[in-house]
Enzyme design. Structure first.
Site, PDB file in Angstrom:
ATOM      1  CG  HIS A 130       2.486  -3.271   3.033  1.00 33.69           C
ATOM      2  ND1 HIS A 130       1.903  -2.137   2.508  1.00 33.69           N
ATOM      3  CD2 HIS A 130       3.769  -3.272   2.596  1.00 33.69           C
ATOM      4  CE1 HIS A 130       2.803  -1.489   1.780  1.00 33.69           C
ATOM      5  NE2 HIS A 130       3.936  -2.148   1.821  1.00 33.69           N
ATOM      6  CG  ASP A 207      -1.026  -7.694   1.019  1.00 26.97           C
ATOM      7  OD1 ASP A 207      -0.499  -8.030  -0.056  1.00 26.97           O
ATOM      8  OD2 ASP A 207      -0.573  -6.802   1.750  1.00 26.97           O
ATOM      9  CD  GLN A 210       6.674  -8.962  -0.946  1.00 25.60           C
ATOM     10  OE1 GLN A 210       7.403  -9.677  -1.637  1.00 25.60           O
ATOM     11  NE2 GLN A 210       6.788  -7.644  -0.960  1.00 25.60           N
ATOM     12  CE  LYS A 233       5.075  -5.086  -3.737  1.00 26.07           C
ATOM     13  NZ  LYS A 233       6.245  -4.373  -3.208  1.00 26.07           N
ATOM     14  CB  CYS A 373       5.008  -0.247   4.162  1.00 30.15           C
ATOM     15  SG  CYS A 373       5.531   1.005   3.003  1.00 30.15           S
TER      16      CYS A 373
HETATM   17  N1  PMP Z   1       1.484  -5.671   0.711  1.00 31.47           N
HETATM   18  C1  PMP Z   1       2.709  -6.213   0.835  1.00 31.47           C
HETATM   19  C2  PMP Z   1       2.877  -7.450   1.652  1.00 31.47           C
HETATM   20  C3  PMP Z   1       3.796  -5.622   0.200  1.00 31.47           C
HETATM   21  O1  PMP Z   1       5.013  -6.153   0.330  1.00 31.47           O
HETATM   22  C4  PMP Z   1       3.598  -4.455  -0.561  1.00 31.47           C
HETATM   23  C5  PMP Z   1       4.751  -3.754  -1.236  1.00 31.47           C
HETATM   24  N2  PMP Z   1       5.862  -3.560  -0.423  1.00 31.47           N
HETATM   25  C6  PMP Z   1       2.296  -3.954  -0.670  1.00 31.47           C
HETATM   26  C7  PMP Z   1       1.274  -4.587  -0.028  1.00 31.47           C
HETATM   27  C8  PMP Z   1       1.992  -2.721  -1.465  1.00 31.47           C
HETATM   28  O2  PMP Z   1       2.260  -2.952  -2.816  1.00 31.47           O
HETATM   29  P1  PMP Z   1       2.132  -1.736  -3.825  1.00 31.47           P
HETATM   30  O3  PMP Z   1       3.090  -0.689  -3.359  1.00 31.47           O
HETATM   31  O4  PMP Z   1       2.516  -2.340  -5.142  1.00 31.47           O
HETATM   32  O5  PMP Z   1       0.737  -1.285  -3.777  1.00 31.47           O
END
Ligand code: PMP
Length: 415
Positions: A130, A207, A210, A233, A373
């Site tokens: 991401h 990270d 998910q 999430k 992203c």
């Molecule tokens: N890493 C992953 C794998 C994600 O799916 C996301 C959110 N789409 C993020 C990081 C970023 O999360 P946040 O916007 O809550 O910081």
């Protein structure tokens, strides 16, 4: 509160906890399939938020009055709850509350990366990161002179572990990997990556944005040095997330943000830092959100993370099966029958993802369209954008059927 039988989720009772799911648009009931972006919030979490503001609201750590005491205890206990939720036996001292996964990534990049990295050092990450991690390490690399290398993915969206073994060397200082890909649904072998990193005296950042909401996570079994997640999430509120860090690392690192709450003593020449985790929580924190994130952890634990994982995998497999019925649809990530997170990204030949999402919206089906992203990954896959359907505890196979029917409409419009 939702109850479940021994194997399956009691979806009806779970859905009753989520009032937003009753919303209708244009006479159609909402089909919410954008859970990888943000999950919905159940009544017990909403009640915690309302109760906090009605009964307990005060600043933490400072006041000697009763309200401040109660808010402080609840906020501090929330750290222990989240530590326990992800298997961190060190409790609150290893659980820093941040705004979200992105801030957790930046905390480590700034507090550790800027101080520890230099020319000749390497950061090894993956092609499916991401932007919150990819952009952060890329920019920290530019500022420190460290080089960023990417572990390849194969045709099925799995990491090429031979390539990981090649890339991680004595020059590697940090391995950073997404636990479950938000675009491909791949569940990465982060424990194996941790072993390889540690064999080369490197650290590993995972990270877990998910993963934490959707499957049992044990940061100690993984042997992660750092592990990040977001409250919004996992059935919790926005504005709150977590960073697990091994105690000796959090102890030795510099603070990320300076200011109130994070100090022990200040004079005009210098300052010393508060105990963990407060050293990393400068300023008034998101108190209510932290307490509500702990309520979300209770809610998910009551249902059972293993059951949640099984349910989401079943929905993902069903979605893959249904999407595979169509020759003009290409799905991404591990194929049917392979373990994956509860999401499927796909592309319909001749229909742009944004147009598709708009048509689905006319059917009250909420999906995500774009690069999610993960722009470099989309470049590699050869698509500018994909449509992503992502599932959670309240979704059903019937909702996937509604999605498929709506896709038919889109196809007819663009044929
Ligand atoms: N890493 C992953 C794998 C994600 O799916 C996301 C959110 N789409 C993020 C990081 C970023 O999360 P946040 O916007 O809550 O910081």
């Amino acid at each position: 509160m939702a109850t479940t039988d021994s194997d399956h989720l009691d979806i009806e009772s779970i859905r009753a906890d989520f009032p937003i799911l009753e919303r209708e648009f244009g006479g159609n009931q909402l089909v919410y399939l954008d859970n990888a972006a943000t999950t919905q919030t159940p009544d017990p979490v909403i009640d915690t938020i309302v109760e906090y503001y009605r009964e307990t609201n005060a600043n933490v750590h400072r006041g000697l009055h009763q309200l401040s005491q109660e808010a402080s205890v609840a906020y501090e206990d929330a750290h222990d709850r989240l530590a326990d939720f992800i298997g961190a036996s060190g409790g609150r001292e290893e659980m820093v509350f941040t705004r979200n996964t992105t801030e957790s990534e930046n905390l480590v990049a700034y507090a550790w990366g800027l101080n520890e990295l230099g020319p000749g050092d390497e950061i090894v990450t993956t092609e499916m990161e991401h932007h919150s991690s990819l952009v952060t390490w890329q920019q920290i690399g530019k500022r420190t002179g460290a080089e960023v290398k990417y572990i390849r993915i194969d045709e099925d969206g799995h990491l090429d572990m031979d390539h990981a073994n090649e890339l991680i060397t004595e020059d590697t200082q940090m391995v950073s990997a997404v636990h479950v890909s938000n675009t491909l649904g791949t569940v990465n072998p982060v424990g194996e990556l941790a072993d390889i990193a540690h064999d080369h005296d490197a650290l590993i950042f995972v990270d877990g944005a998910q993963a934490v909401p959707n499957m049992p996570v044990d940061v100690e079994a993984i042997d992660a040095d750092f592990y990040a997640f977001s409250g919004h999430k996992m059935a919790g509120p926005t504005g709150i997330g977590g960073l697990y860090g091994k105690r000796h690392l959090l102890d030795s690192m510099e603070p990320f943000l300076y200011g109130g709450e994070m100090i022990r003593h200040v004079d005009y020449e210098d300052s010393t830092w508060n105990d963990l985790p407060w050293k990393y929580e400068a300023g008034t924190p998101a108190i209510c959100q932290g307490i509500a994130m702990a309520a979300a952890a209770d809610y998910l634990d009551d249902i059972g993370l293993d059951k949640i994982q099984r349910h989401e995998n079943e929905l993902a497999q069903y979605a893959l099966e249904r999407l595979d019925e169509f020759d003009d649809i290409r799905t991404f990530g591990p194929g049917p029958g392979t373990k994956r997170g509860g999401l499927v990204s796909f592309d319909i030949e001749g229909v742009h993802a944004h147009d598709l999402a708009e048509i689905l919206n006319d059917h009250a089906v909420a999906v995500r369209a774009g690069h999610h992203c993960t722009q470099p990954l989309h470049d590699k896959l050869g698509v500018a954008a994909t449509t992503r359907a992502s599932f959670y505890i309240y979704n059903t196979k019937a909702e996937i059927d509604t999605l498929i029917d709506a896709l038919d409409d889109a196809r007819q419009l663009f044929a």
